[in-house]
Structures are given as structure tokens and as C-alpha cells.
Write a protein that holds these residues in place. Structure first.
Motif, PDB file in Angstrom:
ATOM      1  N   ASN A   1     -10.073   5.341   0.574  1.00  0.00           N
ATOM      2  CA  ASN A   1      -9.328   4.084   0.483  1.00  0.00           C
ATOM      3  C   ASN A   1      -9.046   3.752  -0.989  1.00  0.00           C
ATOM      4  OD1 ASN A   1      -9.723   3.960   3.224  1.00  0.00           O
ATOM      5  ND2 ASN A   1     -11.239   2.319   3.153  1.00  0.00           N
ATOM      6  N   HIS A   2      -7.913   3.119  -1.252  1.00  0.00           N
ATOM      7  CA  HIS A   2      -7.594   2.579  -2.583  1.00  0.00           C
ATOM      8  C   HIS A   2      -7.677   3.652  -3.678  1.00  0.00           C
ATOM      9  CE1 HIS A   2      -8.475  -0.833  -0.097  1.00  0.00           C
ATOM     10  NE2 HIS A   2      -9.776  -0.733  -0.234  1.00  0.00           N
ATOM     11  N   HIS A   3      -7.102   4.816  -3.439  1.00  0.00           N
ATOM     12  CA  HIS A   3      -7.281   5.950  -4.347  1.00  0.00           C
ATOM     13  C   HIS A   3      -6.102   6.153  -5.301  1.00  0.00           C
ATOM     14  CE1 HIS A   3      -9.261   9.626  -5.614  1.00  0.00           C
ATOM     15  NE2 HIS A   3      -8.133  10.304  -5.442  1.00  0.00           N
ATOM     16  N   PHE A   4      -4.886   5.803  -4.875  1.00  0.00           N
ATOM     17  CA  PHE A   4      -3.695   6.116  -5.665  1.00  0.00           C
ATOM     18  C   PHE A   4      -3.001   4.849  -6.174  1.00  0.00           C
ATOM     19  CE2 PHE A   4      -4.300   9.701  -2.790  1.00  0.00           C
ATOM     20  CZ  PHE A   4      -4.206  10.783  -3.660  1.00  0.00           C
ATOM     21  N   ASP A   5      -2.397   4.974  -7.350  1.00  0.00           N
ATOM     22  CA  ASP A   5      -1.620   3.872  -7.922  1.00  0.00           C
ATOM     23  C   ASP A   5      -0.239   3.774  -7.290  1.00  0.00           C
ATOM     24  OD1 ASP A   5      -3.510   3.146 -10.164  1.00  0.00           O
ATOM     25  OD2 ASP A   5      -3.127   5.242 -10.642  1.00  0.00           O
ATOM     26  N   ALA A   6       0.283   4.907  -6.851  1.00  0.00           N
ATOM     27  CA  ALA A   6       1.602   4.934  -6.208  1.00  0.00           C
ATOM     28  C   ALA A   6       1.626   6.027  -5.152  1.00  0.00           C
ATOM     29  CB  ALA A   6       2.703   5.180  -7.243  1.00  0.00           C
ATOM     30  N   VAL A   7       2.357   5.769  -4.090  1.00  0.00           N
ATOM     31  CA  VAL A   7       2.575   6.759  -3.033  1.00  0.00           C
ATOM     32  C   VAL A   7       4.078   6.869  -2.832  1.00  0.00           C
ATOM     33  CG1 VAL A   7       2.261   7.335  -0.595  1.00  0.00           C
ATOM     34  CG2 VAL A   7       0.383   6.277  -1.876  1.00  0.00           C
TER      35      VAL A   7
ATOM     36  N   LEU B   1      -0.566   5.321   4.523  1.00  0.00           N
ATOM     37  CA  LEU B   1      -0.052   5.192   3.161  1.00  0.00           C
ATOM     38  C   LEU B   1      -0.598   3.923   2.516  1.00  0.00           C
ATOM     39  CD1 LEU B   1       3.719   6.177   3.634  1.00  0.00           C
ATOM     40  CD2 LEU B   1       1.748   7.661   3.267  1.00  0.00           C
ATOM     41  N   TYR B   2      -0.646   2.862   3.281  1.00  0.00           N
ATOM     42  CA  TYR B   2      -1.189   1.588   2.801  1.00  0.00           C
ATOM     43  C   TYR B   2      -2.670   1.727   2.464  1.00  0.00           C
ATOM     44  CZ  TYR B   2      -2.417  -3.393   2.800  1.00  0.00           C
ATOM     45  OH  TYR B   2      -2.883  -4.641   2.452  1.00  0.00           O
ATOM     46  N   ARG B   3      -3.408   2.415   3.306  1.00  0.00           N
ATOM     47  CA  ARG B   3      -4.863   2.540   3.127  1.00  0.00           C
ATOM     48  C   ARG B   3      -5.228   3.214   1.817  1.00  0.00           C
ATOM     49  NH1 ARG B   3      -8.499   6.440   3.617  1.00  0.00           N
ATOM     50  NH2 ARG B   3      -7.045   7.969   4.519  1.00  0.00           N
ATOM     51  N   VAL B   4      -4.518   4.278   1.457  1.00  0.00           N
ATOM     52  CA  VAL B   4      -4.914   5.052   0.279  1.00  0.00           C
ATOM     53  C   VAL B   4      -4.384   4.466  -1.027  1.00  0.00           C
ATOM     54  CG1 VAL B   4      -5.121   7.177   1.628  1.00  0.00           C
ATOM     55  CG2 VAL B   4      -2.963   6.678   0.436  1.00  0.00           C
ATOM     56  N   LEU B   5      -3.531   3.469  -0.946  1.00  0.00           N
ATOM     57  CA  LEU B   5      -3.026   2.803  -2.143  1.00  0.00           C
ATOM     58  C   LEU B   5      -4.046   1.816  -2.693  1.00  0.00           C
ATOM     59  CD1 LEU B   5       0.723   1.787  -1.651  1.00  0.00           C
ATOM     60  CD2 LEU B   5      -0.240   2.964  -3.631  1.00  0.00           C
TER      61      LEU B   5
END
Length: 240
Positions: free
Chosen positions: A121-127, A146-150
Motif C-alpha cells: 500500500n502507498h508505495h508509488f508517487d505516481a501510477v 491503482l488507488y491502493r498502491v499510490l
């Protein structure tokens, strides 16, 4: 969203899509330039410029295919980029391109499913996703992932085909997709049916306001769409 099959098959859509892209992986870049007359490069540049203006440290490019977008991000910044795709064949071509440009230290190519991303979760600054969301078997589930990993405050940027509303350009667009694309694919492609699928899946995709509504429902805020080339494509931006 209507599920458009690649072939008359009982296989899940994602399996069909993976097999389809495996089959056309070596010709995909060339055919893509021919079919769009290279205009897709202009659309990609606009998305890249907007995303890099946010100065992201980590970018995830979903449905990366042969890695065009991921490579461009790495070439134009010091950002670390992860490209993810369901097709081993497309990734194989992408990895060769990454190696060719000597970007192995900043671009990682990963085999994976957009509806079950192998990241925290919350890993990337942009997708980012370019011409890939219409291939999601479960669109809502894919957007939620996509929302989860942002990271909070992170940005999603999606480039996808759309439908022109101007009557004259709409006629030209329909002529291109119903006549020009089938002709080129039959003449030059190894699997013309794959390109028929790409046209059909684009025509069934919920575009403009319909897609921003899906983004907002998944939890995104400030969702917006920006028409490209009189509506032939659209870039969507949304913030977590």
C-alpha cells in the motif's frame, strides 16, 4: 464495462489478452506507429511532461507493454520506474529495450496482474497506464488496485482511446477504425484479429465523464479528462 473477447473462447479475458499480446509482441511497436500515424507519441509526451512536473521518486507504469512509457520516464528524469504487464512476450521485448538504453538500474519490468498488484500500500508517487485500462477484466477492481498502491497525494495518469464528438472528425475516426486499421492489420500483422479486438475494446470503453466517475467512486479526487486530437484519445488525471 462490456467484456470484449479476443476470440470465441471460454477463457477469462485476462488470459485471452495475455496470449494475444504474446503473439503480437515483436510487431506491436511498429504496428502501433502505423495505425496511429505516430500521433500516439505526442499524446504520451504530454502525459510524461505532466507527471514529471510533479517530481515523483517512484513511478508504476501498469500495462507497460514493451515499456515505451517506462523507458521515457527514466530517460527524462532520475525517477525509478516499475513497468508491469500481464504478457511475458511484451515484457521480453521491453526488457531488451531497457537493456539497449542501459536503463537496468532505474527501470524494472515485472510480470503481474493489474487487478492484484504485487506491491505494498502507498508505495508509488505516481501510477500511469497508457492504452491498458480497457484491457482490465474487472475495471473497478483494477482502478481500486491503482488507488491502493499510490501514496496519499499521489497522482494517477491514464491515456486511453476515446470517441470524437465533432461530426466531421467522428466520421473520419469511424472510417479509420472500420476501414484503415483492418486493412493495415490484414496487410501487415501476423494476427489481424488482435487488432480487431483493440478497436472493439476501445469502442466499448467508458470514456470522458463516465471514466472520471469510476475514478471518483474508487476514492480518487480531482479527477479530470483532457481530450487529445479532437477527442480521438483522452488523458485522465486523478489524485489520491
Amino acid at each position: 464495462m462490456k467484456v470484449v473477447p479476443y476470440k470465441d473462447s471460454e477463457k477469462p479475458k485476462k488470459i485471452q489478452v495475455s496470449e494475444m499480446f504474446d503473439g503480437i509482441s515483436k510487431e506491436y511497436d511498429r504496428m502501433n506507429r502505423l495505425i496511429t500515424f505516430g500521433v500516439d507519441l505526442r499524446w504520451r509526451k504530454r502525459l510524461i511532461k505532466a507527471v514529471l512536473a510533479l517530481k515523483p521518486q517512484r513511478i508504476l507504469d501498469v500495462a507497460t507493454g514493451t515499456g515505451d512509457l517506462a523507458i521515457a520516464f527514466a530517460q527524462q528524469s532520475n525517477t525509478r520506474v516499475t513497468g508491469l504487464d500481464l504478457s511475458p512476450g511484451m515484457l521480453s521485448v521491453g526488457k531488451e529495450k531497457v537493456k539497449h538504453y542501459n536503463l537496468q538500474d532505474r527501470v524494472e519490468m515485472v510480470l503481474g496482474d493489474s487487478e492484484s498488484l504485487p506491491f505494498d500500500n502507498h508505495h508509488f508517487d505516481a501510477v500511469t497506464v497508457a492504452f491498458g485500462v480497457r484491457n482490465f477484466e474487472n475495471l473497478s477492481r483494477g482502478i481500486e488496485e491503482l488507488y491502493r498502491v499510490l501514496k496519499p497525494g499521489g497522482t494517477l495518469a491514464v491515456l486511453e482511446t476515446s470517441k470524437p464528438t465533432n461530426p466531421i472528425f467522428k466520421w473520419g475516426y469511424q472510417l479509420h477504425t472500420s476501414v484503415v486499421m483492418p486493412f493495415l492489420s490484414k496487410l501487415l500483422a501476423s494476427d489481424p484479429k488482435a487488432y480487431t479486438y483493440l478497436v472493439d475494446s476501445a469502442s466499448s470503453f467508458p470514456y470522458n465523464e463516465a471514466f472520471t466517475a469510476i475514478l471518483l467512486k474508487a476514492g480518487f479526487s480531482k479527477a479530470s479528462f483532457h481530450k487529445q486530437t479532437l477527442g480521438a484519445a483522452c488523458i485522465y488525471y486523478a489524485q489520491k
